[in-house]
Scaffold this motif. Structure first.
Motif: not given
Length: 379
Positions: A13-20, A24-25, A57-63, A272-276
């Motif tokens: 998950l870390m490898l995939t979302t970090g790459s995305i 994506s940007a 995306g980072e803010f969603s980590c608080l949620v 979404v990827s930065i949150a995950f």
């Protein structure tokens, strides 16, 4: 010890979302669409709007933190440690560093390739190491100093690769590529300041990592969203690629998204990827080790590079291979990945036990883990 299925899932998950996150940007930057008032089709060049999405995306980590906390409290025996109470304003200075660095990096990503962007972000260990010595009183091991010098050499090689490719590649002008590379390195200086601030003032408190990331994301999201208003009126001339030539034209971004909805998909992928990615990175450190997190972050660079080549977003350059390997070696030396090998050699093991890594190992891992690079990575 073999990894469990859950640990393998977290690493993947870390490898995939970090790459995305980076891909994506960059994908968003490659779109072109009509703007407002029937403006002719032009490139989607809105780095500050992209940065707002990243902070969302980072803010969603608080949620997520409060959802997990609520669910845990309903158990007969709560297991989650919410951390001690703290003043949220402690996170404001590092959040502003994060906001500035992220915005600069998104500007730079528009000027250079995704692979160079990710490789050059490795320069953060140079400035983090130097600032930790200067302001945290940390003593670096000899291998860490060697790692810093090797990383500098790797940056030179990657820079040469970009200089050579700038003469052959019509995607980016040579001046833009060089400017983009310099902006990325400048952003890493700010990221290292953020890490030192977090280590010195924030992480001495017992703050849950998701809560820390989410709080910084909240400040970054609110402040940068408000800054979009004056940016709409600040003319910067040819430095900007939007039709009105202002620092950021958020309305033009929304109009372009309306004309080409795929841009929204790219932006959502980034958010979404930065949150995950943050969740997975924190979990990998907790469930496996900080060293594993560093290795996965290096593999992320390789994935981004391979995908960019496969999609023909950039051309293959042999110097980049050398640059990547040198940077990988520098990162490995700085983060102590060579220690398990040296521990098998008796005289090396004896010297290491005498305290070569005193005051550097655990604290350094903690410093790097709190910094994201990689959030923001990073970005």
């Amino acid at each position: 010890m073999a990894w469990t299925k859950y640990q393998l899932f977290l690493a993947g998950l870390m490898l995939t979302t970090g790459s995305i996150n980076t891909l994506s940007a960059k994908w968003a930057d490659l779109f072109s669409a009509k703007g407002c008032h029937d403006n002719p089709e032009h490139d989607f060049s809105h780095p500050f709007v992209q940065a707002v999405g990243m902070f969302l995306g980072e803010f969603s980590c608080l949620v997520v933190f409060y959802i997990l906390l609520f669910h845990d409290k309903r158990r007969p025996e709560p297991r989650m440690n919410p951390g001690q109470s703290f003043n949220p304003l402690l996170f404001f200075p590092p959040a502003m560093c994060d906001m500035t660095a992220t915005s600069i990096m998104y500007v730079a990503l528009n000027m250079t390739s995704a692979s160079s962007f990710q490789m050059l972000r490795g320069s953060v260990i140079i400035f983090t190491g130097l600032l930790s010595v200067a302001f945290l009183g940390r003593r670096l091991a000899p291998s860490q100093w060697i790692g810093i010098f090797v990383t500098i050499l790797g940056l030179v090689v990657v820079g040469l690769a970009d200089f050579v490719s700038g003469h052959k590649d019509d995607t980016h002008k040579l001046s833009d590529v060089i400017t983009g590379d310099l902006l990325i390195i400048m952003a890493q200086i700010i990221v290292s300041v953020q890490m030192v601030l977090e280590e010195k003032f924030v992480y001495k408190h017992d703050v849950h990592p998701l809560r820390a990331v989410g709080t910084e994301g909240f400040f970054g999201f609110v402040v940068l969203t408000l800054l979009l208003i004056p940016m709409y009126f600040i003319h910067v001339g040819s430095f900007s690629n939007n039709p009105r030539q202002v620092l950021e034209d958020a309305l033009d971004a929304f109009c372009q998204i309306g004309h080409k909805p795929l841009i929204l998909l790219a932006l959502l992928g980034n958010t979404v990827s930065i949150a995950f990615f943050n969740f997975a990175g924190i979990s990998v450190t907790k469930e496996i080790s900080a060293t594993t997190r560093m290795v996965l972050d290096s593999l992320r660079t390789l994935v981004i590079w391979v995908v960019s080549l496969a999609l023909s977003w950039e051309q293959f350059h042999g110097l980049q291979v050398l640059g990547f390997l040198v940077l990988l070696l520098g990162t490995a030396l700085y983060n102590g990945l060579h220690r398990p090998l040296l521990a098998r050699i008796p005289w090396c093991a004896e010297r290491m036990n005498r305290g070569e890594e005193e005051g550097s190992g655990g604290e350094r891992d903690r410093l790097l883990d709190n910094g994201r690079a990689q959030t923001a990575e990073d970005t």
